[in-house]
Design an enzyme around this catalytic site. Structure first.
Site, PDB file in Angstrom:
ATOM      1  N   SER A 239       0.808  -1.245  -0.033  1.00  0.00           N
ATOM      2  CA  SER A 239       0.013   0.015  -0.025  1.00  0.00           C
ATOM      3  C   SER A 239       1.015   1.308   0.042  1.00  0.00           C
ATOM      4  CB  SER A 239      -1.005   0.101   1.144  1.00  0.00           C
ATOM      5  OG  SER A 239      -0.307  -0.126   2.362  1.00  0.00           O
TER       6      SER A 239
ATOM      7  N   HIS B  33      -5.832  -4.212  -1.735  1.00  0.00           N
ATOM      8  CA  HIS B  33      -5.413  -3.121  -2.768  1.00  0.00           C
ATOM      9  C   HIS B  33      -5.650  -3.792  -4.145  1.00  0.00           C
ATOM     10  CE1 HIS B  33      -4.790   0.516  -0.548  1.00  0.00           C
ATOM     11  NE2 HIS B  33      -4.305   0.025   0.455  1.00  0.00           N
TER      12      HIS B  33
ATOM     13  N   LYS C 233     -12.288  -0.962  -0.097  1.00  0.00           N
ATOM     14  CA  LYS C 233     -11.506  -0.141  -1.060  1.00  0.00           C
ATOM     15  C   LYS C 233     -12.206  -0.052  -2.170  1.00  0.00           C
ATOM     16  CE  LYS C 233      -7.502  -0.043   1.954  1.00  0.00           C
ATOM     17  NZ  LYS C 233      -6.767  -1.069   2.675  1.00  0.00           N
TER      18      LYS C 233
HETATM   19  C1  LIG Z   1      -6.990  -1.506   4.063  1.00  0.00           C
HETATM   20  C2  LIG Z   1      -6.252  -2.555   4.345  1.00  0.00           C
HETATM   21  C3  LIG Z   1      -6.603  -3.882   5.371  1.00  0.00           C
HETATM   22  C4  LIG Z   1      -7.932  -3.269   6.183  1.00  0.00           C
HETATM   23  O1  LIG Z   1      -9.171  -3.682   5.570  1.00  0.00           O
HETATM   24  P1  LIG Z   1     -10.321  -2.881   6.227  1.00  0.00           P
HETATM   25  O2  LIG Z   1     -11.491  -3.576   5.453  1.00  0.00           O
HETATM   26  O3  LIG Z   1     -10.533  -1.438   5.844  1.00  0.00           O
HETATM   27  O4  LIG Z   1     -10.505  -2.937   7.593  1.00  0.00           O
HETATM   28  C5  LIG Z   1      -5.914  -4.860   5.620  1.00  0.00           C
HETATM   29  N1  LIG Z   1      -4.922  -5.038   4.712  1.00  0.00           N
HETATM   30  C6  LIG Z   1      -4.401  -4.295   4.029  1.00  0.00           C
HETATM   31  C7  LIG Z   1      -3.289  -4.716   3.101  1.00  0.00           C
HETATM   32  C8  LIG Z   1      -5.025  -2.967   3.497  1.00  0.00           C
HETATM   33  O5  LIG Z   1      -4.657  -2.024   2.851  1.00  0.00           O
END
Ligand SMILES: *Cc1c(COP(=O)(O)O)cnc(C)c1O
Length: 394
Positions: A183, A211, A242
């Site tokens: 990320s 992502h 996302k």
């Molecule tokens: C955003 C993210 C999460 C968390 O996901 P949520 O559903 O927003 O709690 C977990 N792992 C990665 C790599 C992320 O980018």
């Protein structure tokens, strides 16, 4: 002893402020979309994970409204007791079909999926092998496990193999866990090589594709599809928060995995299920991905154009191969100046600075979006160019 038991709250907060490490929250006065109003100012949104702008898609919004009307505002319970609604199961069937797996399971959030499932997959006598740059929710999931830990340098397959060799024969189970798309840098894990090594050493594979879903692979089916490994990664974990544009964690894999996961994950068993509106939106969002390939296509057209132009201007976008586009400027102060000036000019892009990234790798992280028009991207690019020259970055 007489003392103030909560004095640390203010002391520690003040210390964060003094180091400029505190979060100052910004407020959206409307929906998160390519043109958003943030703190009263209209800006082009470059910070959102809403890659496909599905949070504003009429069918997704309608999905939420219809489900709320049909099933009410809340589910009344955890799934395991009395909060398992037909719409929750419908989402899981659609998702498994979309991901090409036998089965799937929805958690409250992606964080809850990692924190709940990882510690159940590996315990005392096992080892979890993790990429050094994995997401914080993976790190917390690993901390909740009694398993031994191995870490390999980011995407370093030689080092992964060395750790596997050392672990070979010593442990009951081996779990390799990696982000699919990273990320901060927008680079991707070499899943094909990880899968091969895992096969060789009898290790389980767990990919956090938060992502990658809705972004990578045909129709945005994710990183396993990108590498032609559908149904082969043991645990495909992801999120609806996302590219899907909603909220919710997800796990896709075999029927055996899902039966095990929901019987064992405490975050799943002990936390109320999603409100029907959330499930309705999730369902609609999967259907949009299946039937409207134009969004993923547009995301990549925008991404490729944006990256190419930035590099031609002389900006450093690191190893990114995804819509996550770091613009690496070096010193934290420079990244902050760049962000402040971009926002003044109506481009909402925030700095990522030490300690989130190395001291000399401070950056702006720009997230491309399918909802941005050509004119928007050209405006963003010309603004980056103007301010980049102003600050001596290019
Ligand atoms: C955003 C993210 C999460 C968390 O996901 P949520 O559903 O927003 O709690 C977990 N792992 C990665 C790599 C992320 O980018």
């Amino acid at each position: 002893m007489k003392r103030n038991p909560t004095a640390f709250l203010k002391e520690e907060f003040d210390a964060l402020v003094a180091q400029k490490l505190n979060w100052e929250l910004r407020t959206l006065q409307g929906p998160s979309r390519p043109h958003s109003v943030v703190d009263g100012k209209e800006v082009i949104m470059l910070c959102s994970n809403n890659y496909l702008n599905l949070s504003n898609h009429p069918k997704v919004v309608e999905g939420a409204i219809e489900a709320a009307k049909k099933y009410g505002a809340g589910s009344g319970s955890v799934r395991a007791i009395a909060g398992n609604m037909a719409i929750h199961e419908e989402v899981e069937r659609e998702l498994a079909a979309f991901k090409g797996t036998e089965s799937s399971l929805v958690y409250q959030t992606g964080f809850a999926a990692n924190a709940g499932l990882i510690p159940q997959l590996a315990d005392k006598g096992d080892i979890i092998i993790s990429d050094a740059l994995n997401h914080g929710s993976i790190i917390d999931g690993v901390r909740l496990s009694k398993a031994d830990r191995g870490v390999y340098a980011h995407n370093d397959m030689g080092e992964l193999e060395r750790v596997l060799k050392e672990a070979d024969g010593k442990y009951r189970r081996i779990l390799i866990i990696t982000d699919g798309v990273f990320s901060m840098d927008g680079d991707i894990a070499p899943l094909d090589e990880i899968y091969k090594l895992a096969q060789e050493y009898g290790a389980m594979t767990y990919v956090d594709d938060a992502h990658g879903e809705g972004v990578m692979g045909p129709d945005g089916r994710g990183m396993s599809a990108h590498f032609g490994l559908e149904g082969k990664i043991d645990v495909e974990m992801g999120t609806f928060s996302k590219a899907y544009g909603v909220v919710g964690g997800l796990v896709a894999g075999s029927r055996d995995l899902i039966n095990y996961a929901f019987n064992k994950s405490r975050t799943w068993l002990l936390s109320g299920s999603h409100p029907p509106a959330v499930s309705g939106a999730q369902l609609a969002s999967i259907k949009v991905l299946k039937t409207e390939p134009q969004h993923v296509k547009q995301l990549w057209e925008n991404t490729n154009y944006f990256k190419k132009e930035l590099v031609e201007m002389g900006f450093d976008t690191g190893n990114s191969v995804t819509p996550i586009t770091p613009v690496i400027v070096g010193e934290s102060a420079k990244a902050k100046d760049l962000s402040r000036r971009l926002i003044e000019e109506g481009v909402f892009a925030l700095p990522i600075i030490f300690p989130m990234v190395a001291k000399d790798k401070a950056r702006i992280r720009a997230m491309m979006n399918a909802g941005l028009k050509g004119d928007d991207i050209d405006y963003v690019l010309s603004t980056f160019e103007k301010i980049g020259k102003e600050l001596g970055i290019i």
